[in-house]
Design a protein around this motif. Sequence first.
Motif, PDB file in Angstrom:
ATOM      1  N   UNK A   1     -49.147 -40.200 -13.262  1.00  0.00           N
ATOM      2  CA  UNK A   1     -49.078 -39.716 -11.881  1.00  0.00           C
ATOM      3  C   UNK A   1     -50.154 -38.654 -11.700  1.00  0.00           C
ATOM      4  N   UNK A   2     -50.950 -38.800 -10.656  1.00  0.00           N
ATOM      5  CA  UNK A   2     -51.938 -37.759 -10.343  1.00  0.00           C
ATOM      6  C   UNK A   2     -51.351 -36.877  -9.247  1.00  0.00           C
ATOM      7  N   UNK A   3     -51.245 -35.593  -9.563  1.00  0.00           N
ATOM      8  CA  UNK A   3     -50.697 -34.640  -8.584  1.00  0.00           C
ATOM      9  C   UNK A   3     -51.874 -33.931  -7.904  1.00  0.00           C
ATOM     10  N   UNK A   4     -51.912 -34.008  -6.578  1.00  0.00           N
ATOM     11  CA  UNK A   4     -52.933 -33.283  -5.810  1.00  0.00           C
ATOM     12  C   UNK A   4     -52.283 -32.000  -5.328  1.00  0.00           C
ATOM     13  N   UNK A   5     -52.884 -30.879  -5.619  1.00  0.00           N
ATOM     14  CA  UNK A   5     -52.351 -29.601  -5.146  1.00  0.00           C
ATOM     15  C   UNK A   5     -53.414 -28.965  -4.256  1.00  0.00           C
ATOM     16  N   UNK A   6     -53.177 -29.015  -2.948  1.00  0.00           N
ATOM     17  CA  UNK A   6     -54.181 -28.516  -2.006  1.00  0.00           C
ATOM     18  C   UNK A   6     -53.705 -27.167  -1.469  1.00  0.00           C
ATOM     19  N   UNK A   7     -54.559 -26.153  -1.530  1.00  0.00           N
ATOM     20  CA  UNK A   7     -54.091 -24.828  -1.116  1.00  0.00           C
ATOM     21  C   UNK A   7     -53.759 -24.861   0.373  1.00  0.00           C
ATOM     22  N   UNK A   8     -52.686 -24.163   0.733  1.00  0.00           N
ATOM     23  CA  UNK A   8     -52.070 -24.329   2.047  1.00  0.00           C
ATOM     24  C   UNK A   8     -53.022 -24.067   3.209  1.00  0.00           C
ATOM     25  N   UNK A   9     -53.746 -22.928   3.144  1.00  0.00           N
ATOM     26  CA  UNK A   9     -54.540 -22.546   4.314  1.00  0.00           C
ATOM     27  C   UNK A   9     -56.030 -22.815   4.091  1.00  0.00           C
ATOM     28  N   UNK A  10     -56.326 -23.766   3.232  1.00  0.00           N
ATOM     29  CA  UNK A  10     -57.718 -24.110   2.905  1.00  0.00           C
ATOM     30  C   UNK A  10     -58.479 -22.959   2.253  1.00  0.00           C
ATOM     31  N   UNK A  11     -57.760 -21.927   1.777  1.00  0.00           N
ATOM     32  CA  UNK A  11     -58.462 -20.864   1.046  1.00  0.00           C
ATOM     33  C   UNK A  11     -58.787 -21.402  -0.350  1.00  0.00           C
ATOM     34  N   UNK A  12     -59.691 -20.714  -1.043  1.00  0.00           N
ATOM     35  CA  UNK A  12     -60.043 -21.168  -2.385  1.00  0.00           C
ATOM     36  C   UNK A  12     -58.824 -21.118  -3.293  1.00  0.00           C
TER      37      UNK A  12
END
Length: 419
Positions: A311-322
Motif C-alpha cells: 500500500x502506498x500512503x500519500x501524506x499531503x500537508x493540510x495547508x500546502x505548507x512544506x
Amino acid sequence: MKVFKFGGASVNSIARIKSLPDILRSYTHEKILIVISAMGKTTNALEKVAEAFYSQKNEIAIERFNQIKKDHLDIESGLDPLPSGSRSRLADFFTEIEWILHDKPVNGFDYYYDQIVSIGELLSTSIISDFLNRSGIPNQWMDVRDIFTTDDSFRSAKLDWQKTSAKIEAEVSSLFSEPNIVLTQGFIGSTDENENTTLGREGSDYSAAIFANLLDADDLTIWKDVEGIMNADPKTFPEAQFIRELDYDEVIEMAFYGAQVIHPKTIKPLQNKNIPLYVKCFLDPNLPGTKIHSKHVTRLPSIIVVKQNQTLIHLRSKDFSFVGEAGTARLYSILSRFQIQANLMQTGAVILYVCVDEDEEKIGKLAEEADTLFDVELEKGLTLLTVRHYRQEVLLSLIGSREIILQQWSRETVQTLLR
Ligand code: ASP
Ligand code: MG
C-alpha cells in the motif's frame, strides 16, 4: 560444536522425519545442538485454535485442537520402530492446552497465542527426539523454555541475553557429556514467571543463531528443501540461480527487502562471533549448499525480491505548507509507535510517500494519527520489486509493461513500485 536447524518443511511427513537419522549419521563424532520447528503447517493451525478460543468459540477451538492432536499421534505411530511409552510427554503437552481451551480468556490475545502456539515445537521435538533415540541416534531432549528467558512482549518476545547465557553455561553444556546431540525447540521461550513466549513467526532460525552465538559454535547449518540460497524465488522465477557463497551483509539486505530466505534477525548473532552459516538441502545432503560468512563476496548475480500486497500512503500537508522536518519527524514517530516498517519512502515539498505491507489495522491507526497534519490517501494492491546488483536489461524485463508508481535508485539497489 555445531548447531543445526530443521524447519517445519523438513519434518512435515513420516518420510522426511525418517530421513533425519541418515543425515545425522554423517556427524556422529560431533557435538550438535539441534533446533527443530513445528511440523509442516502446525503453527498456522494452532493460530486458528487461539483465534477460536479468544472469540469464545471453545468448541471450535477444541475441535481444531483435536485435529492437531490426531495428526501428531498419526505421525508418531507411523514412525518405526514402534514407540514404547513415549506418549506420556505428548499427553502432558496436550493437557496443558486443553486446560486453557476449557476456560474463558481473561488476558490479552497475544498472551493466549503464545501459550497455545508454542506447543507446536514441543510436540515435534518430543516425537522426533524419541524416534531418533530408537533409531540409533542417541540424543537428549531439552525444553528450551528452561533456557531462553525473554520479556513478556508476547508474540515478539525479546531475549534476555544475560540470563539466557548464564542458563546455557549452567545447564546446556553438561547435557553434552553423554549423547553428542541435544535436541530442542526454536521460536519459543519463557518469561521469569514461566509464561510461554514466542519470538515472532519463522523465528526458529533466530533461535538457532542465538544458540550458535552463546555456545561459540563452529558453524550453524539451516537445513531446507532447496539447494541453498537462490537469487530469486524459484516458484516465481524458474530460471532462478543458486548462489554458492554470500557475505553476512548481503543476506541482511536480502532479508530486509523481503526475500524469504532466512529470518532477518538470524545474521547478527552469527556475524558478532564470526560464525559461518550454511544453508543446505536435506533432500540431498551431499550438495554443497550456500556458505554465508564475513568474506566479502563480489560478482553476484542480480538478486530479485518481489513483495506483493503493498500500500502506498500519500501524506499531503493540510495547508500546502512544506512538509519539512516537523512533518517528517511526525511520520517517523508514528511508524515507530505502531511498529510499521517503511518498505520505501520519498519526501517532496508538500507530500510524503511511504510504502508499507498491507495491514488494515496498522494503516488505519497511522492515518488517524497523521490526520492533524496531513490529508491521507491510499493506493492499494501494488507490487514492490527490489533488484540488488541490478543490470539494466534485467530490470527492464522484470518491469515489463507495468506502470511505475515510484522508483528509487542507489548504487547497489533499485526499488520500483508497480501497479
Ligand atoms: N513454527 C514457527 C513458525 O512456523 C517458527 C518457525 O518455523 O521458524 O512460524
Ligand atoms: Mg518455518
